[in-house]
Write a protein that holds these residues in place. Structure first.
Motif, PDB file in Angstrom:
ATOM      1  N   ASP A 182       0.841  -1.193   0.000  1.00 11.24           N
ATOM      2  CA  ASP A 182       0.000   0.000   0.000  1.00 11.24           C
ATOM      3  C   ASP A 182       0.878   1.245   0.000  1.00 11.24           C
ATOM      4  OD1 ASP A 182      -2.610  -0.947  -0.092  1.00 11.24           O
ATOM      5  OD2 ASP A 182      -2.583  -1.481   2.026  1.00 11.24           O
ATOM      6  N   GLU A 186      -3.859  -0.767  -3.103  1.00  8.78           N
ATOM      7  CA  GLU A 186      -5.240  -0.306  -3.100  1.00  8.78           C
ATOM      8  C   GLU A 186      -5.683   0.113  -4.500  1.00  8.78           C
ATOM      9  OE1 GLU A 186      -7.829   3.424  -1.301  1.00  8.78           O
ATOM     10  OE2 GLU A 186      -5.867   2.948  -0.450  1.00  8.78           O
ATOM     11  N   HIS A 344       2.782   0.172  14.307  1.00  8.59           N
ATOM     12  CA  HIS A 344       1.887   0.561  13.218  1.00  8.59           C
ATOM     13  C   HIS A 344       2.410   1.876  12.651  1.00  8.59           C
ATOM     14  CE1 HIS A 344       0.171   3.471  15.985  1.00  8.59           C
ATOM     15  NE2 HIS A 344      -0.378   2.538  16.750  1.00  8.59           N
ATOM     16  N   SER A 383      -2.505  -2.693   6.389  1.00  9.67           N
ATOM     17  CA  SER A 383      -3.279  -3.559   5.499  1.00  9.67           C
ATOM     18  C   SER A 383      -2.362  -4.484   4.701  1.00  9.67           C
ATOM     19  CB  SER A 383      -4.129  -2.714   4.546  1.00  9.67           C
ATOM     20  OG  SER A 383      -3.325  -1.765   3.867  1.00  9.67           O
ATOM     21  N   THR A 384      -1.170  -4.009   4.382  1.00 10.88           N
ATOM     22  CA  THR A 384      -0.101  -4.898   3.913  1.00 10.88           C
ATOM     23  C   THR A 384       1.047  -4.752   4.898  1.00 10.88           C
ATOM     24  OG1 THR A 384       0.638  -3.141   2.422  1.00 10.88           O
ATOM     25  CG2 THR A 384      -0.650  -4.909   1.459  1.00 10.88           C
ATOM     26  N   THR A 385       1.372  -5.832   5.571  1.00 11.82           N
ATOM     27  CA  THR A 385       2.425  -5.810   6.589  1.00 11.82           C
ATOM     28  C   THR A 385       3.772  -6.031   5.921  1.00 11.82           C
ATOM     29  OG1 THR A 385       0.941  -6.615   8.305  1.00 11.82           O
ATOM     30  CG2 THR A 385       3.282  -6.981   8.644  1.00 11.82           C
ATOM     31  N   THR A 402      -7.073  -8.811   6.591  1.00 12.46           N
ATOM     32  CA  THR A 402      -8.374  -8.260   6.227  1.00 12.46           C
ATOM     33  C   THR A 402      -8.551  -6.960   6.986  1.00 12.46           C
ATOM     34  OG1 THR A 402     -10.778  -8.543   6.546  1.00 12.46           O
ATOM     35  CG2 THR A 402      -9.346  -9.801   7.989  1.00 12.46           C
ATOM     36  N   SER A 403      -9.340  -6.055   6.430  1.00 13.76           N
ATOM     37  CA  SER A 403      -9.562  -4.776   7.106  1.00 13.76           C
ATOM     38  C   SER A 403     -10.252  -4.951   8.449  1.00 13.76           C
ATOM     39  CB  SER A 403     -10.394  -3.848   6.206  1.00 13.76           C
ATOM     40  OG  SER A 403     -11.617  -4.467   5.842  1.00 13.76           O
ATOM     41  N   ALA A 406      -8.356  -4.377  11.820  1.00 15.67           N
ATOM     42  CA  ALA A 406      -8.146  -3.052  12.409  1.00 15.67           C
ATOM     43  C   ALA A 406      -9.090  -2.898  13.598  1.00 15.67           C
ATOM     44  CB  ALA A 406      -8.400  -1.962  11.366  1.00 15.67           C
ATOM     45  N   GLY A 440      -2.974 -12.846   9.767  1.00 17.62           N
ATOM     46  CA  GLY A 440      -3.867 -12.403   8.709  1.00 17.62           C
ATOM     47  C   GLY A 440      -4.884 -13.464   8.329  1.00 17.62           C
TER      48      GLY A 440
END
Length: 471
Positions: A182, A186, A344, A383-385, A402-403, A406, A440
């Motif tokens: 990201d 996206e 984060h 969202s992408t680690t 997945t979102s 969060a 994830g």
């Protein structure tokens, strides 16, 4: 991307002229037809730049035109359009339009193919191309990007200006980092890989683990194993204000493969009530007993003394949450045992002294810089680690999440899980990337398209563990 370009040049030298582009165009046309459903009578607009991506789009458009689609190519630089592709499109009955008259065509289109710029593009779209991108976004048309959405940087996923937002990206030969990281991911939508015969070196700048990779890394106890051979992880977390962080970190650790979990901190009663198998101590990290890795920081509040004590231990240490704020940089840099930091974007920005937006816009650069500054392995959550180590080798990207992850406490579960893998003997890079992968997957299984709490994620780690072994 120089590795990909070199592989393309080597392959083109062995193939007849134009053969590589025809392979790419065939895959692009097939994916576009699948997205359309019904090709005959559909309206397709090609946004064509001057590079090979424009040629791919033109040849694919010719294939769709031969199947009965009405295809119009919008040429951003007519004098530099791929001559062979343009001739093929015209022979198939396709039309050509100027960029300044494309708005109405895009508005009525069923499919827009983005062939404006390729993997060599830098910076955002130019104004003329930006207007076309905006028109495509406003339209009802599905958007297919050729190799990479125009405006997304292939090496990093950075978006430095206007860019195409695709529903589908058809990429050739290999996944480009910009499709996996990201914010570029996206913009890419669904990514479909088309093989064109590229031979790439095993060592690249970015790796994405798959099920088989994770299955090979996960610890499996042998017949003679006991809890110490499997590894004992210590959890120094929680506070009077945040006892739940301790409970959640322990929940992740218990499902991470270590033989035992020791908890140190003020939330012992809450931990033992939920997980009676935990070995609880209130005497501090140094007197907790044998530990082969520590997790410190989740919900720690202002307990800087405990963070400092854990950092002084000669075993692998994972630092998360409040621990990242309380840890002295020099103390982290001075460690000789492995260190894994799990910030984060906001925490990473604070550690680097930049704005959060800078980290989010250049995630790969940020994780590498943080790893170098702290001489540690860094797992940048999101969202992408991304996981990078101080040696500066290939970073790893994970997109299994997945979102719905969060949610409060999700990171505490991840910390416990990764800490347990550290205690079981995995390197910091392997522990971080494997934990992110399992976490994830567990998030996906827990949510199944609906909200899920952190405790649900922890409960689904065994399902994720089993899933990676199902090949």
């Amino acid at each position: 991307m120089e590795t990909v370009r070199a592989a393309e040049r080597a392959l083109m030298a062995r193939l007849p002229e134009g053969a590589l582009m025809q392979r790419a165009a065939a895959g692009l046309a097939a994916a576009s037809a699948e997205l359309l459903g019904r090709v005959y009578g559909s309206r397709v607009v090609l946004l064509v730049g001057s590079g090979d991506n424009g040629g791919d789009a033109l040849y694919a458009g010719a294939r769709l035109a031969r199947r009965g689609a009405g295809v119009t190519a919008v040429l951003l630089t007519p004098e530099r359009a791929h001559p062979g592709g343009l001739a093929a499109l015209r022979r198939a009955g396709g039309a050509v339009a100027a960029a300044d008259s494309a708005g109405g065509l895009i508005e009525r289109a069923d499919l827009v193919v983005d062939g404006i710029v390729g993997i060599g593009g830098k910076g955002g779209l130019r104004p003329e191309a930006e207007a076309l991108a905006q028109a495509a976004e406003r339209s009802r048309a599905a958007v297919v990007a050729v190799d990479l959405p125009s405006g997304v940087e292939a090496d990093t996923g950075e978006v430095r200006g206007a860019a195409i937002r695709a529903d589908l990206t058809v990429t050739f030969g290999t996944y480009k980092p910009g499709l996996l990281i990201d914010p570029g991911r996206e913009y890419a939508g669904v990514v479909r890989l088309v093989g064109i015969g590229l031979e790439l070196p095993a060592e690249t700048e970015l790796h994405a683990l798959q099920h088989a990779d994770v299955a090979r890394l996960l610890p499996v106890p042998a017949a003679e194993s006991d809890k110490y051979r499997r590894g004992v992880v210590g959890i120094a977390a929680g506070s009077a204000r945040y006892p739940g962080a301790a409970v959640l970190a322990v929940s992740g650790a218990l499902r991470g493969g270590a033989g035992a979990v020791r908890y140190v901190g003020p939330a012992g009663e809450a931990v033992i009530a939920r997980f009676p198998e935990t070995l609880v101590s209130d005497r501090g990290p140094a007197k907790a007993g044998r530990v082969q890795a520590w997790v410190v920081g989740p919900g720690a509040g202002e307990d800087a003394a405990t963070v400092a004590e854990v950092l002084g231990a000669d075993v692998p240490v994972l630092i998360d949450a409040d621990g990242l704020r309380l840890a002295e940089r020099d103390a982290v840099r001075a460690r000789t045992a492995p260190t894994l930091m799990t910030p984060h974007a906001g925490e990473a920005a604070a550690l680097l002294g930049v704005r959060r937006e800078e980290v989010e816009g250049a995630r790969l650069a940020a994780v590498r810089e943080l790893a170098a500054v702290y001489r540690a392995t860094v797992l940048l959550k999101g969202s992408t680690t991304l996981v990078a180590d101080a040696a500066g080798g290939a970073a790893r990207v994970n997109a299994t999440g997945t979102s719905w992850l969060a949610t409060a406490g999700s990171g505490d579960v991840l910390s416990g899980l990764a800490g347990s893998l550290l205690a079981a003997g995995l390197s910091a890079l392997d522990a971080g990337s494997t934990a992110a992968y399992l976490h994830g997957l567990a998030g996906r299984f827990a949510s199944d398209g609906a909200p899920a709490g952190a405790h649900d994620v922890a409960a689904h780690i065994p399902e994720a563990w089993r899933d990676v072994h199902t090949l």
